[in-house]
Design an enzyme around this catalytic site. Structure first.
Site, PDB file in Angstrom:
ATOM      1  CG  ASP A 241      -1.820   1.219   1.206  1.00 37.55           C
ATOM      2  OD1 ASP A 241      -2.565   1.352   0.226  1.00 37.55           O
ATOM      3  OD2 ASP A 241      -1.754   2.043   2.128  1.00 37.55           O
ATOM      4  CG  HIS A 242       2.647   2.396   3.391  1.00 35.31           C
ATOM      5  ND1 HIS A 242       3.075   2.422   4.691  1.00 35.31           N
ATOM      6  CD2 HIS A 242       1.299   2.497   3.460  1.00 35.31           C
ATOM      7  CE1 HIS A 242       2.026   2.530   5.506  1.00 35.31           C
ATOM      8  NE2 HIS A 242       0.935   2.567   4.771  1.00 35.31           N
ATOM      9  CG  ASP A 243       5.565   0.620  -4.411  1.00 38.09           C
ATOM     10  OD1 ASP A 243       5.334   1.481  -5.268  1.00 38.09           O
ATOM     11  OD2 ASP A 243       6.512  -0.186  -4.508  1.00 38.09           O
ATOM     12  CB  THR A 313       5.363   6.505  -8.241  1.00 31.58           C
ATOM     13  OG1 THR A 313       5.743   5.417  -7.397  1.00 31.58           O
ATOM     14  CG2 THR A 313       6.470   7.552  -8.240  1.00 31.58           C
ATOM     15  CG  ASP A 317       7.365   3.000  -8.644  1.00 32.67           C
ATOM     16  OD1 ASP A 317       7.018   2.791  -7.481  1.00 32.67           O
ATOM     17  OD2 ASP A 317       7.360   4.132  -9.173  1.00 32.67           O
ATOM     18  CG  HIS A 478      -7.065  -0.707   8.243  1.00 28.10           C
ATOM     19  ND1 HIS A 478      -7.683   0.445   7.842  1.00 28.10           N
ATOM     20  CD2 HIS A 478      -5.738  -0.507   8.015  1.00 28.10           C
ATOM     21  CE1 HIS A 478      -6.778   1.303   7.387  1.00 28.10           C
ATOM     22  NE2 HIS A 478      -5.596   0.744   7.480  1.00 28.10           N
TER      23      HIS A 478
HETATM   24  C1  HEM Z   1      -0.117  -1.901  10.817  1.00 29.45           C
HETATM   25  C2  HEM Z   1      -1.024  -1.169  11.209  1.00 29.45           C
HETATM   26  C3  HEM Z   1      -1.754  -0.124  10.420  1.00 29.45           C
HETATM   27  C4  HEM Z   1      -2.043   1.108  10.873  1.00 29.45           C
HETATM   28  C5  HEM Z   1      -1.692   1.672  12.244  1.00 29.45           C
HETATM   29  C6  HEM Z   1      -2.726   1.806   9.819  1.00 29.45           C
HETATM   30  C7  HEM Z   1      -3.175   3.105   9.927  1.00 29.45           C
HETATM   31  C8  HEM Z   1      -3.747   3.821   8.907  1.00 29.45           C
HETATM   32  C9  HEM Z   1      -4.175   5.186   8.996  1.00 29.45           C
HETATM   33  C10 HEM Z   1      -4.100   6.046  10.237  1.00 29.45           C
HETATM   34  C11 HEM Z   1      -4.647   5.541   7.796  1.00 29.45           C
HETATM   35  C12 HEM Z   1      -5.235   6.891   7.409  1.00 29.45           C
HETATM   36  C13 HEM Z   1      -6.696   6.901   7.764  1.00 29.45           C
HETATM   37  C14 HEM Z   1      -7.408   8.118   7.295  1.00 29.45           C
HETATM   38  O1  HEM Z   1      -7.364   9.112   8.008  1.00 29.45           O
HETATM   39  O2  HEM Z   1      -8.021   8.080   6.224  1.00 29.45           O
HETATM   40  C15 HEM Z   1      -4.506   4.404   6.929  1.00 29.45           C
HETATM   41  C16 HEM Z   1      -4.827   4.397   5.600  1.00 29.45           C
HETATM   42  C17 HEM Z   1      -4.705   3.311   4.788  1.00 29.45           C
HETATM   43  N1  HEM Z   1      -4.342   2.029   5.155  1.00 29.45           N
HETATM   44 FE1  HEM Z   1      -3.675   1.500   6.946  1.00 29.45          FE
HETATM   45  N2  HEM Z   1      -2.853   0.990   8.735  1.00 29.45           N
HETATM   46  C18 HEM Z   1      -2.280  -0.205   9.058  1.00 29.45           C
HETATM   47  C19 HEM Z   1      -2.213  -1.330   8.245  1.00 29.45           C
HETATM   48  C20 HEM Z   1      -2.695  -1.392   6.959  1.00 29.45           C
HETATM   49  C21 HEM Z   1      -2.708  -2.575   6.149  1.00 29.45           C
HETATM   50  C22 HEM Z   1      -2.225  -3.941   6.611  1.00 29.45           C
HETATM   51  C23 HEM Z   1      -3.231  -2.230   4.942  1.00 29.45           C
HETATM   52  C24 HEM Z   1      -3.489  -3.056   3.706  1.00 29.45           C
HETATM   53  C25 HEM Z   1      -3.181  -4.293   3.525  1.00 29.45           C
HETATM   54  C26 HEM Z   1      -3.551  -0.822   5.003  1.00 29.45           C
HETATM   55  C27 HEM Z   1      -4.094  -0.090   3.977  1.00 29.45           C
HETATM   56  C28 HEM Z   1      -4.375   1.255   4.045  1.00 29.45           C
HETATM   57  C29 HEM Z   1      -4.769   2.047   2.905  1.00 29.45           C
HETATM   58  C30 HEM Z   1      -4.947   1.584   1.461  1.00 29.45           C
HETATM   59  C31 HEM Z   1      -4.951   3.339   3.366  1.00 29.45           C
HETATM   60  C32 HEM Z   1      -5.242   4.575   2.529  1.00 29.45           C
HETATM   61  C33 HEM Z   1      -3.902   5.212   2.195  1.00 29.45           C
HETATM   62  C34 HEM Z   1      -4.030   6.522   1.509  1.00 29.45           C
HETATM   63  O3  HEM Z   1      -4.440   6.537   0.340  1.00 29.45           O
HETATM   64  O4  HEM Z   1      -3.712   7.544   2.109  1.00 29.45           O
HETATM   65  N3  HEM Z   1      -3.220  -0.352   6.243  1.00 29.45           N
HETATM   66  N4  HEM Z   1      -3.972   3.353   7.635  1.00 29.45           N
HETATM   67 CA   LIG Z   2       4.902   3.510  -6.384  1.00 28.51          CA
END
Ligand code: HEM
Ligand SMILES: [Ca+2]
Length: 774
Positions: A241-243, A313, A317, A478
């Site tokens: 996701d962070h990519d 990006t 990548d 999540h």
């Molecule tokens: C390890 C613990 C994790 C924490 C503490 C965490 C925390 C967060 C937080 C705080 C946000 C922003 C929420 C908002 O204000 O909209 C977020 C977004 C997101 N998380 Fe997590 N997350 C975790 C694990 C994961 C996992 C395992 C996945 C997917 C397999 C994931 C996928 C995402 C995605 C796709 C977003 C939206 C990112 C964006 O476009 O900004 N997260 N997460």
């Molecule tokens: Ca990327």
């Protein structure tokens, strides 16, 4: 939890093949000719000037809130998390973005003359989109930040750092700091184009915290683990996701955090109400701070619905290793050498000064780490994965440098090319099949080939992240989270580990965290999230933590993500849309169990109101898979676009392709091998995404994994040459094959590395069984 009723996969397959998503299209409502009389260009100009004045006024107000210490700097902000680290570039784009969205809203409101108090009917939606369609023909007034020409001449063979020029005809597609695409026409509140979605069929939607409590919180502690999936699936999922996605969030004066609780009417405020009887906060808290994502113009800066941007990006990548623009890479790369910076213990470089927002007072002398994505410290397992991939880069770079007469720049670029290819291979070969049904993998063409090149590159496909994917579907991850982080088999309560690098400073820190991932099981993919993140997200003192489920719901409304039913319709057709809450039947919640349907019906007054995150996570899993049908549809479509629309896709034969032997060796890459080659771990199961199993997923020795097919890296033969003879005794001289030594693919001198000479008769002698013989 009740057993899922068996879904008719054949019927579902037929339905999805007709979906616009399947073809990479969007289901936007496109009006034809606008039947509305649009305001004159002069009026639009006046509205725009007003919007600019308003925006500047907000900036002044923000300054006041900061001076009055209501808006605080990152480290003093309760519930601060690294997702709030917004880049200045996003804030620059925010101004034109907000102005365009606001003017569009004004025009739509003036043209239709009404505000919505209920959810939009399809007629309303059509009318609004019709007006916007008409507005597209009016030249945008603000200067468009996306109109600058990009020179792609140096991007033919390698990816750029910011993702631009992947698509040569559309260099902005997939670049960092560009808008998210959408599958569906958004549904906003207010007049329908800018304010958060607020109304349902019968009026105001239920609050995000209430929904989180009813649907996403278990009445008894859930222990619904997804054997055989290991916890590594969670961690890799987040790393991936962070990519590909990071949505910028609005900030106040001097990068402070906007405080919305107590000031709900401020621009970009959308606070979450906590009811008096909340079972966790129990009257200690009545509001969770929630700030809207920044706005951005669309790529042609036409008047449009509010849009959000991706700071990364969009392509897979390796940007989580290298950053998503030149500046980030410059911070991470070791000068102009081929390698990435590291710190003591071959760990990630230290974040000094502390930009990642880690609270050093909680772990003195243990700074957080810098990586390609700013959220790398959010949990130690994630930092470990970032570390392993930086080491993999350096390992490959060392080899390439030793074996090719290349400049550091060429070595760097090629090492990056291999690292991104390995990541892509692991995504498509090992990770996606763990969450998607084999049928979805197959019909969306996601399975890697076993030989030959992928010939499906399609320059018409947008390799762009879709808003429904990042804001709802891919947040399924999540639900995988456990109450604990595991260091080997030691448990640490999850909320004590947020932004806390302490475990990584322990002896064998990277190894302990990594073993903790693949030796434990993920929580099930369902609607239940651990209270560690629904009550204590980023908690540092009692009751100052947040609720991630509520944030996900609220974020969906902030982005105008249409409700779940619209996505079901887009994926499977209107026959699957619910008009009542009856579980498992057509006309009702066909994809939900009785338990889920009952919770959804307590939370919502009509199935058409259900938020995509909530109803999507609550779906029954497809038989033989871990995800429900609608999230599978979104996720499969997104990964298809990231494959078909990526000119540099590793299996592709389009841009500077790998040789067939290199490609075949990349196909042997497994996450287990990457772990073995870059840590002190000596044995682990072959597939780290599954728990070990004595029959199907045996623990193997790392020597066996690494001795198997190695990554075939480019090597330019350099054959060995002899040193001069040096006399070692009265009658013997010796020379070595080290001038130069042969490289990995070069030949040693006559097959030997040392030679002896009898000075008397000039006969060469061989060393055999410790003795020199002629
Ligand atoms: C390890 C613990 C994790 C924490 C503490 C965490 C925390 C967060 C937080 C705080 C946000 C922003 C929420 C908002 O204000 O909209 C977020 C977004 C997101 N998380 Fe997590 N997350 C975790 C694990 C994961 C996992 C395992 C996945 C997917 C397999 C994931 C996928 C995402 C995605 C796709 C977003 C939206 C990112 C964006 O476009 O900004 N997260 N997460
Ligand atoms: Ca990327």
């Amino acid at each position: 939890r009740q057993k899922s009723p068996v879904l008719d996969m054949e019927r579902l397959q037929g339905a999805i093949k007709n979906s616009p998503l399947f073809n990479g299209d969007t289901l936007k409502i496109e009006g034809e000719q606008s039947k509305f009389k649009l305001p004159s260009v002069e009026t639009i100009k006046i509205l725009t000037e007003e919007a600019i004045v308003n925006f500047n006024k907000t900036e002044q107000e923000n300054k006041k809130f900061f001076e009055e210490k209501i808006d605080k700097p990152n480290l003093e902000t309760p519930m601060f998390g690294p997702h709030l680290l917004t880049d200045l570039r996003s804030l620059d784009l925010n101004k034109p973005g907000q102005i365009i969205a606001e003017v569009t809203e004004d025009i739509v409101q003036a043209t239709r003359g009404k505000q919505e108090s209920k959810s939009l009917s399809s007629q309303d939606r059509f009318e609004i989109s019709n007006i916007i369609q008409g507005l597209r023909r009016i030249p945008p007034l603000p200067r468009c930040p996306y109109s600058a020409a990009i020179d792609c001449s140096s991007a033919v063979n390698f990816r750029t750092n910011d993702g631009s020029c992947n698509n040569l005809a559309h260099p902005y597609w997939g670049k960092s700091f560009t808008p998210l695409e959408r599958y569906l026409t958004p549904e906003f509140g207010g007049a329908g184009t800018n304010l958060p979605r607020a109304n349902g069929v019968f009026g105001v939607l239920p609050g995000a915290r209430e929904i989180s409590t009813i649907v996403h919180t278990a009445s008894v502690a859930p222990d619904n683990l997804t054997r055989p999936l290991s916890y590594f699936v969670m961690q890799f999922g987040q790393f991936l996701d962070h990519d590909i996605t990071k949505t910028a969030i609005s900030k106040g004066y001097q990068d402070s955090n906007i405080q919305c609780c107590g000031n709900p009417l401020r621009r970009n405020c959308f606070p979450i109400n906590v009811p008096v009887g909340d079972p966790f906060y129990m009257g200690n808290v009545d509001c969770l701070n929630f700030v809207r994502s920044t706005a951005t113009p669309n790529l042609d800066c036409s008047f449009d619905y509010r849009q959000q941007l991706n700071e990364l990006t969009h392509y897979i990548d390796g940007s989580s290793v290298y950053g998503s623009n030149d500046n980030e890479l410059a911070q991470l790369r070791d000068g102009t050498t081929a390698k990435m910076k590291t710190s003591t213990g071959n760990k990630l470089p230290l974040d000094i000064p502390n930009d990642s927002g880690c609270d050093l007072s909680l772990h003195p002398h243990q700074p957080c780490f810098l990586a390609g994505d700013k959220r790398a410290n959010v949990v130690p397992g994630l930092s470990s994965l970032h570390t392993i991939w930086v080491r993999e880069h350096n390992r490959i770079a060392d080899y390439l440098k030793a074996n090719n007469p290349w400049t550091d720049e060429v070595v760097f670029k090629n090492a990056r090319k291999f690292v991104s290819a390995e990541i892509q291979h692991i995504v498509y070969k090992e990770f996606l099949p763990k969450i998607l049904h084999p049928l979805f993998m197959f019909i969306f063409g996601l399975n890697p080939l076993s030989s030959g090149y992928f010939t499906g590159y399609n320059p018409n496909v947008k390799g762009i992240i879709r808003n429904e994917f990042s804001t709802a579907a891919y947040r399924f991850g999540h639900s995988l989270l456990r109450d604990h982080t595991f260091f080997d088999s030691t448990l640490h309560t999850l909320h004590t580990q947020f932004n806390n690098p302490n475990l990584l400073y322990q002896p064998q820190g990277i190894e302990g965290c990594t073993r903790g991932l693949y030796s434990h099981t993920s929580q099930g993919i369902d609607e239940l999230l651990t209270p560690e993140i629904t009550n204590k997200l980023f908690q540092t003192a009692p009751f100052n933590g947040g609720d991630l489920a509520a944030f996900n719901i609220q974020r969906g409304r902030d982005h105008g993500i249409p409700p779940y039913s619209k996505m079901v319709e887009a994926c499977f057709g209107s026959g699957y849309v619910a008009t009542n809450f009856n579980p498992g039947v057509f006309g009702g919640l066909i994809f939900h169990s009785a338990t889920a349907a009952s919770k959804l019906s307590s939370a919502y007054s009509h199935p058409a109101d259900m938020d995509l995150f909530t109803a999507g996570t609550a779906e029954n899993r497809l038989p033989g898979s871990k995800l429900g049908p609608t999230f599978s549809c979104i996720i499969a479509s997104q990964f298809k676009a990231l494959k078909d629309g990526d000119r540099f896709f590793y299996e592709s034969n389009v841009a500077n392709p790998f040789t067939t032997s290199e490609l075949n060796s990349i196909r042997q890459t497994t996450m287990a091998r990457v772990i073995c080659q870059n840590t002190d771990i000596t044995s682990l199961q072959k597939d780290v995404f599954y728990r070990e199993n004595p029959i199907t997923n045996k623990i193997v020795n790392c020597n066996d994994i690494t001795a198997l097919p190695p990554l075939k890296l480019p090597c330019t033969p350099e054959h060995g040459g002899w040193t001069g003879w040096v006399r070692t005794s009265k009658c013997i001289a010796r020379r070595y094959c080290t001038n130069p030594p042969p490289n990995d693919c070069g030949n040693p001198c006559f097959g030997v590395s040392t030679q002896f000479l009898c000075i008397h008769n000039h006969a060469t002698l061989q060393l055999s069984k410790g003795k020199l013989q002629i």
